[in-house]
Design an enzyme around this catalytic site. Structure first.
Site, PDB file in Angstrom:
ATOM      1  N   CYS A  74      38.961 -12.827  62.003  1.00 24.19           N
ATOM      2  CA  CYS A  74      37.963 -13.318  62.965  1.00 24.19           C
ATOM      3  C   CYS A  74      36.519 -12.889  62.713  1.00 24.19           C
ATOM      4  CB  CYS A  74      38.314 -12.830  64.370  1.00 24.19           C
ATOM      5  SG  CYS A  74      40.017 -13.050  64.853  1.00 24.19           S
TER       6      CYS A  74
ATOM      7  N   HIS B  10      32.406 -11.122  69.582  1.00 24.41           N
ATOM      8  CA  HIS B  10      32.941 -10.381  68.427  1.00 24.41           C
ATOM      9  C   HIS B  10      31.895 -10.028  67.380  1.00 24.41           C
ATOM     10  CE1 HIS B  10      36.894  -9.787  65.912  1.00 24.41           C
ATOM     11  NE2 HIS B  10      36.458  -8.675  66.482  1.00 24.41           N
TER      12      HIS B  10
END
Ligand code: CA
Length: 468
Positions: free
Chosen positions: A79, A137
């Site tokens: 990710c 993130h």
């Protein structure tokens, strides 16, 4: 006289339209941009790549009414680094985003360096309003948060994953998420405020996306809709489970239901664009941030391996773009493209300036997909997974992996997309050439600038000795 003016205007519009994608053109446009990113969705888990159990009529519209990329890649197989590449249009190893960031708001190193420019920051000077909805993130420290990175609006969460049901969201801030993984239970943020939600998270994110489009309909906008679905934990509401009763395996059914929720959201967004008359003025990308993961019942079809791997199953993703009247409809584009190209495409269309000291690794895809440029967007693509000691590269159809963890490989993807027939021994010279090329590229990278996640934090990556 009035008639003449009109004719001039028409000619000007035609001229602008015809040359808008020429690399030599000075004309700029200000369409809206939407990037819909899913999390850990398998290559074969969309109808447009042949899924027969997961039904995605709305996501499929992006490919069917636009162009499907059959060789679409991300820059990393998990990710965080993948998103850093997408959002900056640069190989993230250039600025040390070589692993997933630590989730610790007191850590001022673990995030996307402020010198780098995200899509939102590139588009701001040319008049765009930007929103990130969903998973961030890119760092949890105050200085790394979305509103500091050119995003005018943020609705979502800072960490790398999240729970989906409102009753699980009990921790009031990331600062108070002291135990590992408890950040999955934090309340949703709207900018710097905590909000209560009462619907299934994927639906909440879709609601916010529709609201943002309504709010910003009169001026150019960039919406980065980063669904955490279908990333674990596998949690789906009954409504979506009920629509997947044809799938017997419970885990796969739950995963499918999570994708159904995303698909409904995509349908609502496309319907809103149509209703507001923005359809022909909005470019929509759809892709997954990495390949399907081993732990979420995803399906990468014939691609080998999963998230975390530099075999095709980790980095070759479902990828499509729609822009009615501009992007060819119902077309497959088969040459390799990269998530790096998204920013470059937006910047070229809008003529947004790019800082000379941070050159992009991506290219504007428009001339390639319209056929104006018959060449190849990327002669070669590169990957590095520092903690695995892995380098990988694709030149044409020839793919090399050089890995302390996974061994050394050479494949001809034209004949062997599943990477079964290792040609390393048969073609040692070719392997060596490509290895030298990726090693030369690696010289332009720096070591990761933040510490690795430990053990079970590592998102399917084993932390091993650095690549030599
Ligand atoms: Ca992911």
């Amino acid at each position: 006289m009035k008639h003449l003016m009109n004719l001039k205007t028409v000619k000007k519009l035609l001229f602008t339209g015809l040359l808008a994608y020429s690399s030599t053109s000075l004309a700029s446009e200000k369409p809206n941009f939407i990037v819909i990113l899913t999390d850990d969705q398998g290559y074969a888990d969309v109808g447009f790549n042949g899924s027969d159990d997961i039904i995605t009529p709305n996501i499929d519209r992006i490919a069917n009414e636009g162009t499907r990329f059959t060789n679409g890649y991300v820059t990393y197989a998990v990710c965080g680094p993948s998103r850093a590449g997408l959002l900056t249009g640069r190989y993230q190893g250039r600025f040390g985003f070589g692993r997933n960031p630590i989730i610790d708001p007191s850590d001022a190193t673990s995030g996307l360096p402020l010198e780098e420019q995200m899509i939102s920051e590139v588009l701001k000077p040319v008049g765009y309003t930007s929103s990130i909805i969903g998973k961030w993130h890119m760092g949890t420290h105050e200085k790394f948060r979305p509103n500091k990175r050119g995003f005018d609006h943020f609705y979502g969460f800072l960490s790398g994953g999240h729970k989906y049901f409102p009753e699980d969201l009990t921790i009031d801030s990331i600062e108070n998420a002291k135990k590992d993984w408890s950040w999955y239970n934090t309340k949703i943020m709207e900018n710097d405020k905590r909000v209560e939600i009462d619907e299934y998270l994927t639906d909440e994110l879709s609601n916010e996306a529709v609201k943002f489009i309504e709010r910003e309909q009169d001026k150019p906008f960039f919406l980065y809709l980063a669904y955490n679905a279908p990333h674990t934990p596998l949690q789906a509401s009954q409504e979506y489970l009920d629509r997947n009763t044809h799938i017997k395996d419970k885990k796969r059914r739950t995963y499918a239901a999570m994708v159904t929720a995303v698909d409904d959201g995509v349908g609502r967004i496309l319907a809103k664009l149509k209703q507001l008359g923005l359809d022909n003025n909005t470019m929509v990308f759809f892709l997954s941030d990495n390949g399907g993961a081993k732990n979420n019942a995803s399906d990468n079809g014939e691609l080998r391996n999963f998230k975390g791997s530099n075999f095709e199953g980790g980095i070759h993703v479902p990828f499509a773009v729609r822009w009615p009247g501009k992007v060819p409809a119902g077309m497959d584009y088969q040459k390799p493209v990269s998530s790096l190209d998204i920013l470059a495409t937006f910047a070229d269309i809008t003529k947004a300036p790019i800082a000379k000291e941070r050159p992009l690794d991506g290219v504007n895809l428009m001339p390639f997909i319209t056929g104006e440029n018959k060449g190849t967007p990327h002669d070669v693509l590169f990957w590095r997974a520092f903690d695995q000691g892995t380098l990988a590269t694709r030149r044409g159809d020839s793919k090399v992996i050089n890995s302390d963890r996974d061994g050394d490989h050479l494949y001809d993807l034209a004949d062997d997309l599943s990477e079964q027939n290792n040609l390393l021994k048969a073609k040692p010279k070719l392997y060596q050439q490509q290895l030298e090329e990726v090693k030369a590229w690696e010289k332009g990278l720096i070591d990761p600038i933040f510490k690795p996640l430990q053990g079970r934090h590592s998102e399917n990556e084993h932390v091993k000795k650095p690549h030599k």
